[in-house]
Scaffold this motif. Structure first.
Motif, PDB file in Angstrom:
ATOM      1  N   PHE A 282       0.828  -1.207   0.000  1.00  0.00           N
ATOM      2  CA  PHE A 282       0.000   0.000   0.000  1.00  0.00           C
ATOM      3  C   PHE A 282       0.862   1.257   0.000  1.00  0.00           C
ATOM      4  O   PHE A 282       0.650   2.170  -0.791  1.00  0.00           O
ATOM      5  CB  PHE A 282      -0.921  -0.013   1.227  1.00  0.00           C
ATOM      6  N   SER A 283       1.854   1.295   0.862  1.00  0.00           N
ATOM      7  CA  SER A 283       2.642   2.520   1.032  1.00  0.00           C
ATOM      8  C   SER A 283       3.835   2.612   0.094  1.00  0.00           C
ATOM      9  O   SER A 283       4.300   3.712  -0.219  1.00  0.00           O
ATOM     10  CB  SER A 283       3.138   2.625   2.483  1.00  0.00           C
ATOM     11  N   GLU A 284       4.342   1.461  -0.398  1.00  0.00           N
ATOM     12  CA  GLU A 284       5.583   1.482  -1.175  1.00  0.00           C
ATOM     13  C   GLU A 284       5.459   0.871  -2.564  1.00  0.00           C
ATOM     14  O   GLU A 284       6.416   0.908  -3.338  1.00  0.00           O
ATOM     15  CB  GLU A 284       6.691   0.763  -0.389  1.00  0.00           C
ATOM     16  N   GLY A 285       4.323   0.288  -2.900  1.00  0.00           N
ATOM     17  CA  GLY A 285       4.174  -0.334  -4.208  1.00  0.00           C
ATOM     18  C   GLY A 285       5.065  -1.557  -4.352  1.00  0.00           C
ATOM     19  O   GLY A 285       5.278  -2.320  -3.407  1.00  0.00           O
ATOM     20  N   GLY A 286       5.611  -1.754  -5.551  1.00  0.00           N
ATOM     21  CA  GLY A 286       6.448  -2.923  -5.813  1.00  0.00           C
ATOM     22  C   GLY A 286       7.671  -3.012  -4.932  1.00  0.00           C
ATOM     23  O   GLY A 286       8.106  -4.099  -4.555  1.00  0.00           O
TER      24      GLY A 286
END
Length: 462
Positions: free
Chosen positions: A395-399
């Protein structure tokens, strides 16, 4: 967003197969499906859902992006969102923050019109069934014996149970009926499981819309509706392609509900993706005790779509909710609540493992989680038999927040396909299958069938 033709080309799908719906979404012709799969199929499931949130779709998208960052050709296959949940408590079905499917607004609302096509085909069948009963076209088939209800894409309390045809004999036959949501339509479930146009036609032909006075089932074929339904569904059967926020392809196609139908995206979407990607991540709706089980027994088993691993999504918040903590108190650190709620996670790890499939637990990280709480979840999951339990910060950092999770998944699938052990054999009776599911999936000691259930079994077997 990249143009959708570019996303398809990076996966290896030629532009001639695309039917564009604007610049950022397209349908793909069925002739693009390759006979042999090159990719590894992974099913993403979750612990028994709570209102605290688990985050299956966000994790699926983030893990897809994480595998992409590691240099792998990867695709996700997801269900289409339904308007009822989109405008209700649940909200959209495209993930969150840095792990989303885009164009988010278009995927969530109208998309390429598939849900509308399903609703139209379903309600056309209802109208033709009404007509057949009203005109006495089928011997022994009366309005009282009709079982086919109508659908609307937004659940409407006023339409759940209604009386139709009160305008007199010149109008529809008077009967008690109602509306279901489009995603609960049998037509939607059939569309998701169909392997082509001929297969779709055969499945639609066998839909039961009621019974004669002698108990013989009346089908969509009997009322002459199948050809018309096919004309409405001929484009809806084509998988849709969109992209993640980091540019990986996502096939979003069909949306059967998990609590009523099988809760999985389409067979065709999976088969299309497997011909081009190294890894295909497909999501099974609701919790593993329902979505994963139905994925395995209804979708995977009969369509050569057996997964090489499962990712079980959990959150500390949800586990504390299972441990008896009220929703407004979930952000308060509580190791005891995590321990009390962990048996739900442990049972589902063991249940998935009983199929012979490696399990990787994705701990969907929330800001309020403490390291102590996360450590308990990791220990309990791995002690229960999980190959690994890894934090996911999709959610907060993506991949970037799913690199460790992606590496754990790669490790779990490196030995290739495993021999699958199903909960029951196809030759067993309906009662034996129900008992097997109740005991192996839900931890019941046994099953007692009421009179109505026994009567239904006899009807289905006949």
């Amino acid at each position: 967003m990249k143009p959708i033709s570019e996303i398809a080309a990076e996966l290896g799908i030629d532009n001639s197969y695309l039917i564009p719906y604007g610049n950022y979404k397209a349908k793909i012709d069925l002739s693009a499906i390759r006979a042999e799969a090159k990719g590894k199929l992974v099913v993403i499931t979750g612990i028994t859902p709570t209102r605290a949130g688990e985050g299956k779709t966000t994790t699926t998208v983030g893990l897809t992006q994480g595998l992409g960052k590691l240099g792998h050709k990867v695709a996700a296959t997801l269900r289409e969102p339904s308007l009822g949940p989109v405008f209700g408590i649940k909200g959209g079905g495209t993930g969150g923050d840095k792990s989303k499917i885009v164009p988010e607004d278009e995927v969530n609302i109208h998309f390429t019109g598939d849900a509308h096509a399903v609703g139209s085909a379903h309600n056309l069948l209802a109208a033709m069934t009404d007509n057949a009963a009203q005109r006495g076209q089928i011997a022994g088939f009366s309005p009282a014996k009709m079982t086919w209800r109508r659908v609307t894409d937004v659940e409407d309390r006023a339409l759940r149970t209604i009386v139709t045809g009160i305008g007199g004999s010149a109008n529809a036959p008077m009967r008690e009926s109602g509306f279901d949501i489009v995603t609960a339509s049998e037509v939607m479930a059939i569309l998701a499981l169909s392997t082509g146009l001929d297969n779709l036609r055969n499945r639609l032909s066998n839909i039961v819309v009621g019974f004669t006075d002698e108990g013989r089932p009346v089908t969509a074929d009997d009322v002459g509706a199948v050809g018309s339904m096919m004309s409405l569904l001929r484009h809806a059967i084509l998988p849709n392609i969109v992209q993640t926020t980091e540019g990986q392809p996502v096939f979003v196609h069909t949306g059967p509900f998990g609590n009523i139908a099988h809760g999985c995206s389409s067979v065709l979407g999976d088969k299309l993706a497997l011909g081009y990607a190294d890894y295909v991540l497909t999501e099974a709706g609701f919790g593993a005790d329902l979505g994963f089980e139905k994925f395995m027994h209804i979708k995977a088993r009969l369509n050569e779509l057996e997964p090489q691993a499962a990712v079980l999504v959990a959150s500390v918040r949800a586990i504390k909710s299972h441990g008896g903590i009220k929703r407004r108190e979930l952000e308060i650190p509580d190791d005891d609540a995590v321990n009390r709620g962990s048996p739900v996670l442990e049972h589902l790890v063991k249940m998935i493992s009983s199929f012979g499939i490696p399990v990787v637990v994705a701990i969907n990280k929330f800001a309020s989680d403490t390291q102590s709480e996360i450590s308990i979840v990791k220990r309990r999951a791995e002690d229960a038999g999980a190959n690994a339990a890894v934090e996911s910060r999709s959610f907060s950092e993506g991949g970037s927040g799913c690199i460790e999770l992606a590496e754990a998944l790669i490790s779990a699938t490196q030995d290739g396909p495993k021999q699958i052990s199903y909960a029951y054999s196809l030759e067993q009776s309906i009662e034996e299958k129900i008992t097997a599911l109740a005991q192996k999936v839900y931890n019941a000691s046994g099953v007692t069938l009421g009179n109505a259930a026994q009567k239904n079994i006899r009807t289905f077997e006949a």
